[in-house]
Design a protein around this motif. Structure first.
Motif, PDB file in Angstrom:
ATOM      1  N   THR A 111       0.826  -1.211   0.000  1.00  0.00           N
ATOM      2  CA  THR A 111       0.000   0.000   0.000  1.00  0.00           C
ATOM      3  C   THR A 111       0.859   1.261   0.000  1.00  0.00           C
ATOM      4  N   THR A 112       2.049   1.159   0.574  1.00  0.00           N
ATOM      5  CA  THR A 112       2.954   2.298   0.589  1.00  0.00           C
ATOM      6  C   THR A 112       3.418   2.652  -0.816  1.00  0.00           C
ATOM      7  N   LEU A 113       3.565   1.662  -1.677  1.00  0.00           N
ATOM      8  CA  LEU A 113       3.951   1.915  -3.064  1.00  0.00           C
ATOM      9  C   LEU A 113       2.935   2.825  -3.750  1.00  0.00           C
ATOM     10  N   VAL A 114       1.658   2.520  -3.594  1.00  0.00           N
ATOM     11  CA  VAL A 114       0.610   3.343  -4.197  1.00  0.00           C
ATOM     12  C   VAL A 114       0.533   4.702  -3.504  1.00  0.00           C
ATOM     13  N   PHE A 115       0.730   4.710  -2.192  1.00  0.00           N
ATOM     14  CA  PHE A 115       0.770   5.974  -1.450  1.00  0.00           C
ATOM     15  C   PHE A 115       1.822   6.902  -2.072  1.00  0.00           C
TER      16      PHE A 115
ATOM     17  N   SER B 265      -5.421  16.259  11.416  1.00  0.00           N
ATOM     18  CA  SER B 265      -5.772  14.858  11.199  1.00  0.00           C
ATOM     19  C   SER B 265      -4.936  13.944  12.086  1.00  0.00           C
ATOM     20  N   SER B 266      -3.686  14.348  12.345  1.00  0.00           N
ATOM     21  CA  SER B 266      -2.829  13.557  13.228  1.00  0.00           C
ATOM     22  C   SER B 266      -3.390  13.533  14.651  1.00  0.00           C
ATOM     23  N   ILE B 267      -3.832  14.693  15.126  1.00  0.00           N
ATOM     24  CA  ILE B 267      -4.403  14.780  16.473  1.00  0.00           C
ATOM     25  C   ILE B 267      -5.711  13.994  16.555  1.00  0.00           C
ATOM     26  N   LEU B 268      -6.562  14.175  15.559  1.00  0.00           N
ATOM     27  CA  LEU B 268      -7.863  13.509  15.575  1.00  0.00           C
ATOM     28  C   LEU B 268      -7.740  12.003  15.361  1.00  0.00           C
ATOM     29  N   SER B 269      -6.627  11.560  14.768  1.00  0.00           N
ATOM     30  CA  SER B 269      -6.459  10.125  14.548  1.00  0.00           C
ATOM     31  C   SER B 269      -6.373   9.359  15.865  1.00  0.00           C
TER      32      SER B 269
ATOM     33  N   THR C 274      -3.516  11.710   5.112  1.00  0.00           N
ATOM     34  CA  THR C 274      -2.493  11.591   6.158  1.00  0.00           C
ATOM     35  C   THR C 274      -3.030  11.058   7.487  1.00  0.00           C
ATOM     36  N   ALA C 275      -4.331  10.839   7.585  1.00  0.00           N
ATOM     37  CA  ALA C 275      -4.919  10.426   8.866  1.00  0.00           C
ATOM     38  C   ALA C 275      -4.419   9.066   9.339  1.00  0.00           C
ATOM     39  N   GLY C 276      -4.052   8.190   8.414  1.00  0.00           N
ATOM     40  CA  GLY C 276      -3.595   6.855   8.801  1.00  0.00           C
ATOM     41  C   GLY C 276      -2.094   6.712   8.922  1.00  0.00           C
ATOM     42  N   ASN C 277      -1.357   7.808   8.718  1.00  0.00           N
ATOM     43  CA  ASN C 277       0.106   7.716   8.737  1.00  0.00           C
ATOM     44  C   ASN C 277       0.666   7.290  10.086  1.00  0.00           C
ATOM     45  N   ASN C 278       0.070   7.793  11.166  1.00  0.00           N
ATOM     46  CA  ASN C 278       0.554   7.420  12.504  1.00  0.00           C
ATOM     47  C   ASN C 278       0.350   5.934  12.765  1.00  0.00           C
ATOM     48  N   SER C 279      -0.783   5.411  12.361  1.00  0.00           N
ATOM     49  CA  SER C 279      -1.049   3.979  12.536  1.00  0.00           C
ATOM     50  C   SER C 279      -0.065   3.140  11.742  1.00  0.00           C
ATOM     51  N   GLU C 280       0.228   3.579  10.529  1.00  0.00           N
ATOM     52  CA  GLU C 280       1.195   2.859   9.704  1.00  0.00           C
ATOM     53  C   GLU C 280       2.571   2.853  10.369  1.00  0.00           C
TER      54      GLU C 280
ATOM     55  N   LYS D 168      -9.504   5.323  18.977  1.00  0.00           N
ATOM     56  CA  LYS D 168     -10.277   4.848  20.131  1.00  0.00           C
ATOM     57  C   LYS D 168     -11.694   4.454  19.709  1.00  0.00           C
ATOM     58  N   ILE D 169     -12.290   5.264  18.832  1.00  0.00           N
ATOM     59  CA  ILE D 169     -13.638   4.966  18.350  1.00  0.00           C
ATOM     60  C   ILE D 169     -13.661   3.633  17.603  1.00  0.00           C
ATOM     61  N   LEU D 170     -12.588   3.364  16.879  1.00  0.00           N
ATOM     62  CA  LEU D 170     -12.480   2.122  16.105  1.00  0.00           C
ATOM     63  C   LEU D 170     -11.902   0.979  16.935  1.00  0.00           C
ATOM     64  N   LYS D 171     -11.887   1.153  18.245  1.00  0.00           N
ATOM     65  CA  LYS D 171     -11.446   0.126  19.191  1.00  0.00           C
ATOM     66  C   LYS D 171     -10.001  -0.312  18.958  1.00  0.00           C
ATOM     67  N   GLY D 172      -9.160   0.650  18.603  1.00  0.00           N
ATOM     68  CA  GLY D 172      -7.737   0.381  18.450  1.00  0.00           C
ATOM     69  C   GLY D 172      -7.353  -0.344  17.177  1.00  0.00           C
ATOM     70  N   SER D 173      -8.243  -0.418  16.200  1.00  0.00           N
ATOM     71  CA  SER D 173      -7.954  -1.125  14.952  1.00  0.00           C
ATOM     72  C   SER D 173      -7.241  -0.194  13.970  1.00  0.00           C
ATOM     73  N   HIS D 174      -5.933  -0.345  13.874  1.00  0.00           N
ATOM     74  CA  HIS D 174      -5.159   0.491  12.970  1.00  0.00           C
ATOM     75  C   HIS D 174      -5.537   0.233  11.507  1.00  0.00           C
ATOM     76  N   LYS D 175      -5.780  -1.029  11.166  1.00  0.00           N
ATOM     77  CA  LYS D 175      -6.063  -1.343   9.764  1.00  0.00           C
ATOM     78  C   LYS D 175      -7.404  -0.756   9.315  1.00  0.00           C
ATOM     79  N   THR D 176      -8.388  -0.706  10.221  1.00  0.00           N
ATOM     80  CA  THR D 176      -9.675  -0.108   9.878  1.00  0.00           C
ATOM     81  C   THR D 176      -9.538   1.386   9.663  1.00  0.00           C
ATOM     82  N   LEU D 177      -8.737   2.009  10.501  1.00  0.00           N
ATOM     83  CA  LEU D 177      -8.485   3.441  10.356  1.00  0.00           C
ATOM     84  C   LEU D 177      -7.820   3.746   9.018  1.00  0.00           C
ATOM     85  N   MET D 178      -6.808   2.969   8.664  1.00  0.00           N
ATOM     86  CA  MET D 178      -6.095   3.214   7.412  1.00  0.00           C
ATOM     87  C   MET D 178      -6.991   2.944   6.203  1.00  0.00           C
ATOM     88  N   PHE D 179      -7.781   1.878   6.272  1.00  0.00           N
ATOM     89  CA  PHE D 179      -8.662   1.537   5.162  1.00  0.00           C
ATOM     90  C   PHE D 179      -9.685   2.638   4.897  1.00  0.00           C
TER      91      PHE D 179
END
Length: 422
Positions: A239-243, A286-290, A340-346, A295-306
Motif C-alpha cells: 500500500t505504501t507503493l501506491v501511497f 488529522s494527526s491529532i484527531l487520529s 495523512t490520517a492513517g500515517n501514525n497507525s502505519e 479509540k472509536i475504532l477500538k484500536g484497529s489500525h487497519k480499519t483506520l487506514m482503510f
C-alpha cells in the motif's frame, strides 16, 4: 528524561528540519519551470530525484543501523547543502539533474535515521504515553514546521519580485533563488542545533566486529526478506507503493494545475504558500484527531487506514475535476486531511513488528517503496499529464488509491516482530 520530555526534544528538532524542507515546497516546480523545463522535463527530473533516493535508501538504512543514526543524519544535511548550491547555479537540464541526484541522495541518507533513534529511545524512557500519541505529537511539530516553511517559501519570491523588478539592472537574482540560498544556510545551522538536541549516547552502540560493510549489507538483506514475508509488513509495503505514487502525482503537478486556475486573477505566489501552510495545518489536525478516531475504532489500525485512504481516493478524484481556485483549495485540503490520517497507525505497525537491530533499515525500506511509487508516478503520470492533462492522471491516481486500500482488509491486527534469516 521522561517520554514526554524526549518527545518535546525530538519534536523541536523535527520542526526545525521540516521548516527548512517547507521553504522549497511551494516553489519547487516553479523553480524548474523558471529554468525553462516542460512538464515532461519536470517528470524526468523528479524521477531522477526520487530514483536516486530509491537506489540509496536501503543500503544507507543498513549503514545507520551499523554506524550510528545521528552521524548518518548530519551527513545528510551536508549533502543537502551541496545539492542546494548546485541547484542555485543550475540553468539547464543537465545541471538540474545533478542537483536532483544530490538532493535525492540527501533524503536517502536521512531516511530511517532519527525516526529509528526516537522509537528505541522512547521505549527506554519512563512514562505511560503510547507511541501512537507520541507520534501524533511529533507529527504536529512536523506539520507546524512545514506550514511555517511553506508560508515563508511562498512569501520570499513575491518579496524578491517587489524588491528587484525584472527590469532592474541591480540584480541577476531569479525570484526563487532566495529560497534555495536560505535552505542551504539553515541546513548548516541545523547541524549545530541537532548536535545539541540529539545525543549519540541514546543510539544503539554496535560492537566493533559488527562495524563492517558486510554486516551492513547483511542487515539490509535480512530486513528486505522480513518486509516481504511478514503478513503485516508486506501489506504495508504494497500500500505504501501506491501511497508514494499518489503523493508524487499531486506534489509534482498541483502547482502547474493551480497556476492555470489563477492565471489572469489577482492571486500571486503567496497563495501557493498559504495553501501549502493550510495543508500542513490540516495534516496536523488529522494527526491529532487520529488518536481519538483510533479509540472509536477500538484500536484497529487497519480499519483506520482503510477508511481514510478510500475517502482520500474519492477526494482526489473530486480535486481532479475542480475549475476554480477556491474549490481547488477546499478539495486539496480535504484530500490531505484524509490522506495523512492513517500515517501514525502505519508508523506504529511498522515499528512494532520490526526488531531493533534492523529498525533504521526497515524504515528505509518503507521510504524506498514510497520513492519507487514516486518514480513510477513521475514517469507514468508525467506522460499522461503531458498528453491528456493533469486531471486524467489525478483521476487515475484516485482510483489506484481506493483499490490498494482493500489490502488493509486482509491484514491481521498483530503478529510478533521477527527478522528473516539472511
Amino acid at each position: 528524561m521522561s517520554q514526554k520530555g524526549l518527545t518535546r526534544r525530538f519534536g523541536i528538532q523535527q520542526c526545525l528540519h521540516w521548516t527548512i524542507v517547507g521553504i522549497m515546497i511551494p516553489v519547487l516546480i516553479l523553480i524548474f519551470q523558471s529554468r525553462g523545463l516542460s512538464l515532461m522535463d519536470i517528470g524526468i527530473v523528479m524521477a531522477v530525484w526520487i530514483g536516486t533516493t530509491a537506489l540509496l535508501e536501503i543500503p544507507l538504512g543498513g549503514v545507520a543501523d551499523t554506524y550510528g543514526r545521528r552521524k548518518t543524519y548530519l551527513f545528510s544535511l551536508l549533502v543537502n547543502i551541496l545539492g542546494c548550491i548546485v541547484l542555485y547555479f543550475a540553468d539547464d537540464l543537465p545541471l538540474i539533474l545533478v542537483a536532483a541526484m544530490l538532493l535525492g541522495a540527501a533524503k536517502a541518507v536521512y531516511s530511517g535515521t532519527l525516526d529509528a533513534w526516537f522509537y528505541d529511545s522512547f521505549r527506554r524512557q519512563p512514562g505511560q504515553q503510547s507511541f501512537h500519541s507520541a507520534i501524533a505529537t511529533i507529527h504536529v511539530f512536523v506539520t507546524l514546521g512545514l506550514a511555517a516553511g511553506s508560508l515563508l517559501g511562498g512569501w520570499l519570491p513575491d518579496v524578491t519580485a517587489r524588491s528587484f523588478p525584472v527590469s532592474s539592472t541591480m540584480t541577476a537574482l531569479n525570484r526563487y533563488d532566495l529560497n534555495i540560498a536560505l535552505v542551504a544556510i539553515a541546513s548548516l545551522v541545523l547541524i549545530l542545533i541537532t548536535r545539541g538536541l540529539i545525543h549519540e549516547a541514546r543510539q544503539p552502540a554496535p560492537s566493533p566486529e559488527n562495524q563492517h560493510p558486510a554486516n551492513a549489507f547483511k542487515t539490509s538483506l535480512q530486513a528486505i526478506k522480513t518486509a516481504f514475508r511478514h503478513a503485516i509488513l508486506s501489506r504495508l509495503m504494497q500500500t505504501t507503493l501506491v501511497f508514494g505514487m499518489v503523493l508524487s502525482g499531486i506534489e509534482n503537478y498541483w502547482q502547474p494545475y493551480l497556476a492555470e486556475l489563477i492565471h489572469g486573477t489577482d492571486y500571486g505566489v503567496t497563495f501557493f504558500g498559504i495553501l501549502s501552510a493550510l495543508y500542513f495545518l490540516m495534516s496536523a489536525s488529522s494527526s491529532i484527531l487520529s488518536v481519538r478516531l483510533l479509540k472509536i475504532l477500538k484500536g484497529s489500525h487497519k480499519t483506520l487506514m482503510f477508511s481514510t485512504r478510500v475517502a482520500a481516493g474519492i477526494a482526489f478524484i473530486a480535486l481532479a475535476n475542480t475549475s476554480q481556485p477556491i474549490s481547488f483549495a477546499m478539495c486539496y485540503l480535504v484530500f490531505f486531511f484524509l490522506f495523512t490520517a492513517g500515517n501514525n497507525s502505519e508508523r506504529v505497525l511498522l515499528n512494532e513488528h520490526t526488531e531493533t537491530r534492523v529498525r533504521s533499515t526497515m524504515l528505509s525500506i518503507s521510504s524506498f517503496m514510497i520513492t519507487c511509487g514516486g518514480v513510477l508516478a513521475s514517469l507514468f503520470f508525467g506522460m499522461i499529464s503531458e498528453h491528456y492533462g493533469i486531471s486524467v492522471s489525478w483521476t487515475t491516481g484516485g482510483l489506484l488509491l481506493v483499490a490498494s486500500s482493500m489490502l488493509f482488509l486482509f491484514m491481521p491486527e498483530r503478529l510478533e516482530a521477527k527478522v528473516a534469516k539472511a
